[in-house]
Design a protein around this motif. Structure first.
Motif, PDB file in Angstrom:
ATOM      1  N   ASP A  17      54.011  37.013  26.131  1.00 38.04           N
ATOM      2  CA  ASP A  17      53.676  37.497  27.459  1.00 38.04           C
ATOM      3  C   ASP A  17      53.873  36.427  28.507  1.00 38.04           C
ATOM      4  N   GLY A  47      36.339  40.997  46.349  1.00 39.91           N
ATOM      5  CA  GLY A  47      35.883  40.984  44.968  1.00 39.91           C
ATOM      6  C   GLY A  47      36.661  40.016  44.117  1.00 39.91           C
ATOM      7  N   MET A  48      37.713  39.479  44.690  1.00 35.43           N
ATOM      8  CA  MET A  48      38.507  38.561  43.895  1.00 35.43           C
ATOM      9  C   MET A  48      38.711  37.213  44.567  1.00 35.43           C
ATOM     10  N   HIS A  56      30.168  44.815  45.525  1.00 33.67           N
ATOM     11  CA  HIS A  56      29.737  46.100  44.954  1.00 33.67           C
ATOM     12  C   HIS A  56      28.238  46.205  44.847  1.00 33.67           C
ATOM     13  N   MET A  70      49.792  45.812  39.594  1.00 37.78           N
ATOM     14  CA  MET A  70      49.006  44.718  39.044  1.00 37.78           C
ATOM     15  C   MET A  70      47.606  45.152  38.631  1.00 37.78           C
ATOM     16  N   HIS A  71      47.210  46.347  39.018  1.00 31.86           N
ATOM     17  CA  HIS A  71      45.898  46.832  38.631  1.00 31.86           C
ATOM     18  C   HIS A  71      46.026  48.191  37.982  1.00 31.86           C
ATOM     19  N   PRO A 100      42.714  44.507  36.373  1.00 31.85           N
ATOM     20  CA  PRO A 100      43.876  43.802  36.910  1.00 31.85           C
ATOM     21  C   PRO A 100      44.730  43.172  35.809  1.00 31.85           C
ATOM     22  N   PHE A 101      45.956  42.832  36.185  1.00 35.16           N
ATOM     23  CA  PHE A 101      46.826  42.008  35.344  1.00 35.16           C
ATOM     24  C   PHE A 101      47.030  42.579  33.966  1.00 35.16           C
ATOM     25  N   GLN A 103      48.785  43.584  30.838  1.00 33.67           N
ATOM     26  CA  GLN A 103      50.031  43.163  30.223  1.00 33.67           C
ATOM     27  C   GLN A 103      50.415  44.146  29.128  1.00 33.67           C
ATOM     28  N   HIS A 163      35.932  44.076  38.649  1.00 30.29           N
ATOM     29  CA  HIS A 163      34.857  44.592  39.485  1.00 30.29           C
ATOM     30  C   HIS A 163      34.729  46.096  39.314  1.00 30.29           C
TER      31      HIS A 163
END
Lengths: 565, 565, 565
Positions: free
Chosen positions: A452, B485-486, B534, C486-487, C504-505, C507, C561
């Motif tokens: 990856d 949130g990030m 949140h 990406m999410h 998120p992210f 793969q 989140h």
């Protein structure tokens, strides 16, 4: 121009797959050959039998009987660990080639142990009347010594060869190394307790000669030749086992007083090279040390004392030798490694610095000590067979033959390495190229976190590019941009429109890698740029107009998605 | 107020660079000194020669001759591995200090081996008539024992000292340790087969005394003192080699029946401490174990049985000692480590728990066993030179001198450590501070993945801040916010407008780290807050109005870009 | 339907906590028992005393005296390292179970060493007149052999058992293993120098039987059973130490000529299995090798030669055996591992391939060699006590008893394993389930980088879900979407509105993990999908309508989140 040559690419891919079967078939045939040779010509070298009740007094000064296990076994095991753990882990420092480093080291070592027992059996231990050679623990430890030579050569070509090449390299090198050692030790009668000449000099210059012949310019452009924090620590496992067990290497075949001297001389010499490596590394780095020095140059004292390890050189002499070795080795890693690259010698592990120069230093120490008969005690090692006077050889002749052994070794190593390297360039071997240097994924099914990180997007991208970009002209290349400080976006035009390649989370070192790419000698380059969104300063990013497969490969770690629009 | 004092910062930077050359120069001078001393005063301790034909019957009960290699070599090598691999990897548990841990361990060990052979040569093995000391495998194993004491002390100050300090610490500690052991073993005639008193107690309390004197409050605020999943596994390499080879440590200089007892007692005692460590760790953790206990307390049984390892204590006795040691050591790691910090003793590796308390337990066991002459067989170790009656010493006197050796060792270790610590506070040494505690980048050129993770943005930020924020007042500090949130975003006002610092991917533990920062005693703090998008709940984040270099350093891992607007 | 059953969940949580104290209490009671048994029944096995001045001539062909340290110590230490470093690190290959692998290996080994000395003391070394058993280095090396059997069984159940189960497994297995070996070696007089039958066959099939009984279908769905790049390299540390020291394992109790043969046969056999593993792995992988083969199958030659290691089989014979072993072991890893899973035998480390089949091959070799008396020299191992003719046993009878020992071992291992497995299913033990298979966080307080990666968000999410989603129906489940490449966003409706879960992210391999989840046999599944924003192609993502705790656990690594709206 600008053609991607996908047909050729896929043709090569097919060829490469076919070539890969070459390795298991070659290895299978050799293993069958070895089994036959062992079956026909080997026997256990059991201890001689004496009539019942006879008491054999073994003098402390005499060499132990062949077939004895206990005298040699602990040191043999130490040397065995040096080969498999020591060399194996020392070479894991490449962050994307650790599997290959430790596993090919494992393969080569196991292969060489079998082959070296056979060749040394024929050359050193052949029983003329019974047509067999005997095998005992001394045979095993000598096979490990031969193995060291091949693993040193492996260090010079690490990451730039495939397993089939490594097997053939080992096949050739063992034969030449054993003959060289036989001439040096039996005819020239040049002593070399720790095998600094016959193993370290030989292995280093053989490997460098192979690396020279196999050299391709694109290896200098590979972005994968680097370490990670974890891979550097793994490498220290190798370093420290090599350090700890080096006295066993140098004393492995010694006995009596020579054994005590070999142990203590090596111990103190290698400690001295540790200190001098730290001194030099801190000096040259202006306070900051480099772990590559600690991983390697610290061990130079073990190499450099080898030739005279069992001689009466005094702990003083051992410390001088070790200090010099640590010093020249560290300087070599700092300054010589890059210069050798300009001479087309890319020495991945720096074996020239760890084994080559300290080995020559050791050979030189051997010549100097030979001129002091009360220190060299050279007469103990002479036989009727020795050139230059047999048992009555003079001091000067001994020194001359020590020098002759060094030069013979250098000559055979370099010539043998050059010829081996030429053989390894035959089309049947599939040398890695820029895409696959220093990359485990060429040879291994790798875990997800490896795939990856670097290759997941490449397949998709290559497919997209193939469909959309049969031709790409220089003038069509748009500049790359960092759109939001976190992505580098390149819009690549093609016949149906454009492809946007987005490279997120670009870090300083990655930008440097890409820029290094652009510095390679290439006919057509299109200078684009990365604009820092906050500073306004331009960092030059030059992408060649043809996104060659190697460039795509280099970019791939950073790609997460490819948008067509 | 609020001044960044950049001038001072850069002045300090220059000074620090100058100080760094102190280390290689110091080490070079010492290495030259060592070479001279070895050259003038050392010789090989070869086995005595007997007339040809004489048969020497070596009784099983007598100590082997000096100069013998084979009897001691395998155990020597085990102990050697314990020093370099065992201690070296045990200390790699700090996630950002692994290079320093394993490499400085390497440096110190190599340095001490040279120095200890010299000092022990003068103190223990000096040949009055010939003005030399002999070196053999027994010398080497004893040098490794001295080395263990210094490496234990290193464990107490790990991450809080620089290499120059470590070299001076080793220089002083070796001399005091050797004299202490000479008094204890030659005059007090207190037995201590596994060196629990002379090495473990000495090393631990010497190190703790140095740590006490060098203590600075900011060490408690360092966010880098922690392990990672990989660094904890590297540490287990050290633990397991120490475990496996501990019988060789305790039996290293024993012979005859004592050697068998030393091996079996240590084996069973250290197994018992493994089990009791697991029992206690699971109890205290309510089912969940802590790997720091397994890494360390499991070995306490080896320390605690050391003093009486070769005595006839029975496997029963060894198990009791090992079980107690594992128990108190685990409790120490769980509860004592934090309490000692309040006494200004920051013990990075917890040497008080692994070496200090189990060492004292061992000393106590030595006193108890001394009172049972059929178990201690103490008369075997007596000589005419012994205080308190020479060869006719009574049981009570023996027990008293066992106690005296413990107290002498404690006293010399603590006084020696305090004085050494005071010396190490001289301005010539550049102690790390909060920014650089437990951080390899102070001492090493580190790989990209280390640099990028923590320091890549700091340079840019510092530059920006220097240009834009000569003064920053408390009231100007805006609250920090998690915008999406990030990211945590802080807008820092300055003369030209504002600087927005965006910290992405904040994780729970990182927020805690930043908050810990804010709890440090500081005159002016500005409470800002992280709002969870949140939950609406506030998590207090307090940033001091002056972004001190240490704060910037701490924040830097999280910064990816800095926008000016 | 759709009920989360939080009450039950929390009830189970309480129970589990209570059960965890079972482990330390059980271990404490056993350690106390062991101390008592050692106290009552053990003594040092000191060398026999002879009158002063008597000269004892120890013949090279006779077994060394009990109480001797030097003959066995170096090989004992090698074997010791194999148990703790070799097996311990070999099993670290699971990327999220490395702490447990190396630490439970440590625990079990230390536990078994104590227990095996006791049981072997009673069964093999009991002094009928004095009511004690003696302990010397030979006892320790034999305890390490017993330990190997238990660690092999541990390999079969790795990641699917808790420490209390492992302790009970070891408690039972040691007793059965020792009795089996006593019958086989003392009554059947079946030779087995390298313990391939009594240790490798026994350990493998005992472990497989336990794994079969403990099998639960959900283990096949665990997403955590995989390696990482670093964990695979750690595993190679284990492999290489096992490789290097295997000659010591097979020759550990041999002496005289048998010792030389055991060393050389093992050395050459295990080298052959290395080569054949590389050959087969490259063949089967079409050029690409798998590191799991190199980690394991390379060692099969050491297992397979074990039974006849000290026999006069010739290096030829050893090479044939090693080549066969490497071949079948690699094929087993490639093809058999998955098939056994269908028979409800989930063999985490593949012990069937490394120890089971090569062990049976070794037992077969033992039968074949027994029929060649000039090669087996079987008479040397006979005593009056042997079944089938005592000292006058014929060649055929010897071969028959070799076979009998193999079948007895297979039988006792399988029956013993099944019964032990049934015992381990008692409710008092708390077997891991899908959530906690192969996961260190069940047993360990883990470092931040482990917690954050996988579990930080789960607590919050569970809390939210509990408050908001008492019931969740299938039709309410919306499709999951990748919103921005990406999410992955899933809006989960509940009584107060919706909860948006953002992952998120994502793969490729993680999507596969989630999809694997959906393929599990479950009554109600709601097929949703992940839409690739650029290709338009749908990748099916099926989330079950009830987000079971195991699903949440699986998703948790990806959640950052949770928004309520």
């Amino acid at each position: 121009m600008g053609d991607f040559r996908w047909n050729e690419f896929y043709h090569d891919l097919e060829l490469e797959k076919a070539r890969r079967y070459f390795f298991p078939i070659l290895l299978l045939l050799l293993q069958i050959l070895f089994i036959i040779l062992f079956g026909v010509h080997s026997e256990y070298n059991l201890r001689p039998r004496y009539p019942n009740g006879s008491i054999i007094i073994q003098s402390f000064d005499e060499p132990p009987e062949r077939g004895d296990v206990d005298t040699f076994y602990p040191m043999f095991q130490d040397v065995h660990v040096m080969m498999f753990i020591g060399f194996g882990f020392l070479m894991t420092f490449l962050r994307r080639y650790s599997f290959s480093a430790v596993c090919f080291n494992f393969l080569i070592a196991a292969f060489v142990l079998e082959w070296a027992i056979i060749i040394r059996g024929y050359v050193f231990d052949w029983n003329l009347s019974r047509h067999v050679f005997g095998v005992d623990v001394q045979s095993l430890i000598h096979a490990d010594f031969v193995c060291a030579a091949v693993l040193i050569s492996f260090g010079a070509v690490l990451g730039k060869t495939n397993p089939a090449q490594l097997i053939v390299l080992a096949l050739f090198e063992v034969v030449i190394q054993v003959w060289n050692e036989w001439i040096g030790s039996t005819l020239f009668c040049a002593y070399d307790a720790g095998e600094s000449v016959y193993v370290h000099i030989f292995g280093a210059y053989f490997g460098l000669a192979v690396a020279f012949v196999l050299h391709k310019a694109d290896v200098l452009e590979s972005a994968k030749e680097g370490s990670s924090y974890a891979s550097d620590i793994f490498s220290m496992v190798g370093t420290l086992f090599l350090f700890c067990f080096w006295p066993s290497f140098n004393a492995g075949t010694a006995y009596g007083d020579g054994r005590l001297r070999a142990v203590t001389n090596t111990y103190i010499s290698i400690c001295s090279s540790v200190l001098c490596t730290f001194i030099l590394s801190a000096f040259l780095g202006k306070g900051k040390k480099e772990i590559i020095h600690i991983q390697n140059a610290t061990l130079a004292g073990g190499v450099a004392v080898g030739c005279v390890a069992d001689k009466n050189i005094g702990l003083f002499g051992a410390m001088i030798i070790g200090s010099l070795a640590g010093t020249i080795s560290t300087v070599g890693y700092k300054h010589l490694l890059e210069r050798l690259k300009k001479l087309h010698i890319h020495d991945t592990c720096g074996v020239h610095n760890l084994h080559g120069m300290p080995g020559v230093l050791s050979g030189f120490a051997g010549i100097v000590v030979a001129s002091m008969p009360q220190r060299s005690l050279y007469k103990e090692g002479l036989s009727e067979q020795c050139f230059g006077g047999g048992l009555n050889r003079s001091v000067r002749i001994q020194a001359a033959y020590q020098a002759a052994a060094v030069f013979l070794t250098l000559g055979l190593a370099i010539v043998g390495g050059l010829l081996t390297g030429l053989f390894l360039r035959l089309p049947i071997f599939n040398t890695p190229d820029q895409d696959t240097y220093f990359d485990d994924s060429l040879n291994w099914i790798v875990p997800d976190d490896f795939v990856d990180a670097e290759t997941s997007a490449i397949g998709k991208l290559a497919k997209q590019l193939k469909m959309n970009m049969p031709q790409l002209n220089e003038e069509d290349m748009p500049p790359a941009e960092i759109d939001d400080g976190m992505h580098l976006t390149i819009d690549v035009p093609n016949q149906q429109g454009k492809i946007r390649i987005s490279l997120p989370f670009m870090q300083a070192n990655e930008i440097n890698e890409i820029n290094e790419l652009s510095r390679r000698p290439s006919a057509n380059r299109h200078p684009s740029s990365i604009r820092s969104p906050h500073s306004g300063a331009h960092t030059a990013l030059s992408l060649p107009p043809q996104l060659s497969s190697s460039t795509i490969h280099k970019l791939s770690p950073h790609m997460t998605h490819v948008a067509r629009f």
